[in-house]
Design an enzyme around this catalytic site. Structure first.
Site, PDB file in Angstrom:
ATOM      1  N   TYR A 278      41.523  33.197  37.056  1.00 53.15           N
ATOM      2  CA  TYR A 278      40.357  34.082  36.985  1.00 53.15           C
ATOM      3  C   TYR A 278      39.566  33.972  38.292  1.00 53.15           C
ATOM      4  CZ  TYR A 278      36.118  36.019  34.659  1.00 53.15           C
ATOM      5  OH  TYR A 278      35.041  36.777  34.284  1.00 53.15           O
ATOM      6  N   TYR A 326      41.476  44.356  41.185  1.00 52.87           N
ATOM      7  CA  TYR A 326      42.011  45.121  40.041  1.00 52.87           C
ATOM      8  C   TYR A 326      40.875  45.712  39.229  1.00 52.87           C
ATOM      9  CZ  TYR A 326      44.587  46.131  35.724  1.00 52.87           C
ATOM     10  OH  TYR A 326      45.126  46.741  34.622  1.00 52.87           O
TER      11      TYR A 326
END
Lengths: 380, 137
Positions: A278, A326
């Site tokens: 992450y 993204y």
């Protein structure tokens, strides 16, 4: 947990990602959930367990017309979904339920039906951090990095390079928000947000969501998608106050969660074909690579600089483009899990050839919490 | 546009001694009577060993700069100028969040491990915030 006893049988994101001003947050949850049910060939009446964060599981279950007999509202930030996967696997193994739906969605950019996030001025954060301007992720998550850079001899160029490499992965992904190539200079010349962090070292703010469906491995064999099995899991929390993190060069929650997951999976780091860490900000992959044990302390920046995590490298990392390129709707852990599942189904836009084991590592609440899931696509 | 309310601390019974100290120009820490560790933030027991036998004491006010960022985004309560948000390591051991003041808000002036000392900024009639400035400044 018994290895490969549980599988992901449904996985999907919202139909759209990015800017979705015509949908509220709860509707995004439902969109992701319905897509995941279609993916798994299931209906709401087939679901008997619900886990979610951001919204309450009560809200999600009612909205979707689900009557669960197991719920989990664990909400420890963006890695909550890793914890949901872990808890759901245990619950299914214990016979508490058979088919669990985990949802995330956030109207992070458009803020339609979004929940307001407020900290009490009486909380420890409210008393001892908030008054100094630690009010949002760019001024909180970033606080430890200068200490890390000094202790480990890491440069601003190396920090910038994380974003450059991830953009290379995003370029291969039609659903990525940003796909144009960037250079280290582009990153260093982008607008200063909170020194040493420039704009391109910070994650996006978008709308979207994702959902997962889990059931036991025996049943998974007869379902439409290639099952992705859970091999190992871990979780931990450290502190809601970034100033009280024990070690500014390493996350205790990462280390505890990662060690549990690897021990449970019974694998070594060389067995890992694909990795998601992450990346709310560019320093997160440094901490993740080192705290999970892929690199020794202080070696992650060189490891990325030497293109080990880039397309063609030996450890493909954040292959969807990550939170930096993204998408990032607020609780990105769900998208890391989605990409791990895609890679192990063989359906990722930037597919890693022959990937068999994927590690998905999440952070929550700005080094406050952590969850790690290790997946395998080989049948038990 | 809604008026921006500066986020000021509201003490609880367990932290009141700290904020009372700040009002009188004193930085207060707690230490454990059993294991003698100093700790922060305030709580009525020792986070290292769980003992409820703890003592409030006055800290030296000396610290070093541990880590920081310089926020460049406009903040209604801090103004439009870039400002530091820092963690300092107190001489007694614990770390705390603060702002570095009486010093240019630049990477050149804010050097990690530089010696600092506490100074109190009156934020309201009841709240004074502990901030840190270069030692001897």
């Amino acid at each position: 947990m018994k290895q490969k006893s549980i599988a992901i049988v449904g996985a999907a994101e919202t139909t759209e990602l990015g800017k979705i001003p015509d949908m509220s947050q709860i509707a995004l949850h439902a969109d992701a959930a319905l897509n995941a049910m279609a993916d798994a060939g299931l209906k709401p009446s087939d679901i008997d367990g619900v886990a979610t964060a951001g919204e309450s599981p009560t809200e999600t279950a009612h909205y979707l017309g689900i009557t669960p007999k197991w719920v989990d509202g664990t909400s420890v930030g963006g890695c909550s979904f890793m914890l949901h996967v872990r808890h759901a696997a245990a619950a299914i193994n214990e016979g508490l339920c058979s088919t669990v739906l985990i949802t995330h969605a956030e109207s992070g950019r458009s803020r339609v039906g979004a929940r307001r996030f407020a900290r009490s001025p009486q909380s420890l954060q409210g008393q001892f951090e908030l008054p100094y301007g630690v009010t949002n992720p760019p001024t909180m998550f970033t606080i430890p990095v200068l200490r890390y850079m000094k202790e480990q001899g890491v440069t601003e160029e190396q920090l910038a390079n994380v974003a450059v490499v991830q953009r290379e992965w995003a370029a291969m992904n039609p659903r990525a928000s940003f796909r144009d190539p960037i250079t280290v200079d582009d990153v260093l010349n982008s607008r200063m947000i909170a020194y040493p962090f420039r704009l391109l070292m910070c994650c996006l703010v978008t709308d979207g969501g994702g959902a997962l469906i889990l059931t036991n491995a025996d049943r998974a064999k007869d379902m439409p998608q290639k099952p992705v099995y859970i091999l190992g899991t871990g979780e931990s929390v450290e502190t809601p106050m970034i100033s009280q993190m024990e070690d500014f060069t390493s996350s205790k929650a990462f280390r505890v969660s990662g060690t549990q997951a690897f021990t449970e999976a019974g694998i070594t780091h060389n067995d890992v074909d694909h990795l998601m860490i992450y990346d709310a900000f560019a320093h997160l992959p440094f901490y993740g690579l080192e705290d999970l044990g892929f690199c020794k302390p202080g070696e992650a920046a060189d490891f990325i600089w030497e293109r080990n995590t880039a397309p063609g490298g030996k450890l493909p990392l954040n292959t969807n483009g990550g939170g930096l390129s993204y998408m990032h709707s607020g609780m990105y852990g769900m998208y890391a899990l989605q990409e791990s599942v895609r890679q192990l189904r063989g359906s990722a836009p930037a597919q890693v050839d022959g990937a068999k084991i994927s590690v998905s590592h999440g952070v929550g609440g700005m080094f406050g919490a952590s969850g790690t899931i290790i997946f395998s696509n080989e049948a038990p | 546009m809604a008026e921006f309310k500066r986020p000021l601390p509201e003490p609880t019974p367990e932290t009141e001694h700290f904020w009372e100290g700040c009002r009188s120009g004193e930085l207060r820490l707690q230490s454990c009577d059993e294991c003698s560790k100093s700790y922060f933030p305030p709580r009525p027991f020792c986070p290292a060993c769980g003992s409820r036998n703890v003592t409030v004491k006055t800290a030296s006010g000396k610290a070093t700069l541990y880590s920081y960022v310089i926020n460049h985004r406009p903040r209604p309560d801090f103004g439009d100028e870039p400002h530091s948000i820092a963690v300092v390591e107190l001489a007694e051991g614990p770390r705390m969040m603060t702002n570095i003041v009486d010093c240019p808000q630049t990477p050149e002036a804010l050097v990690l491990d530089m010696p600092l000392e506490v100074t109190f900024e009156k934020a309201s009639d009841t709240v004074s915030l502990p901030k840190f400035k270069p030692a001897g400044a």
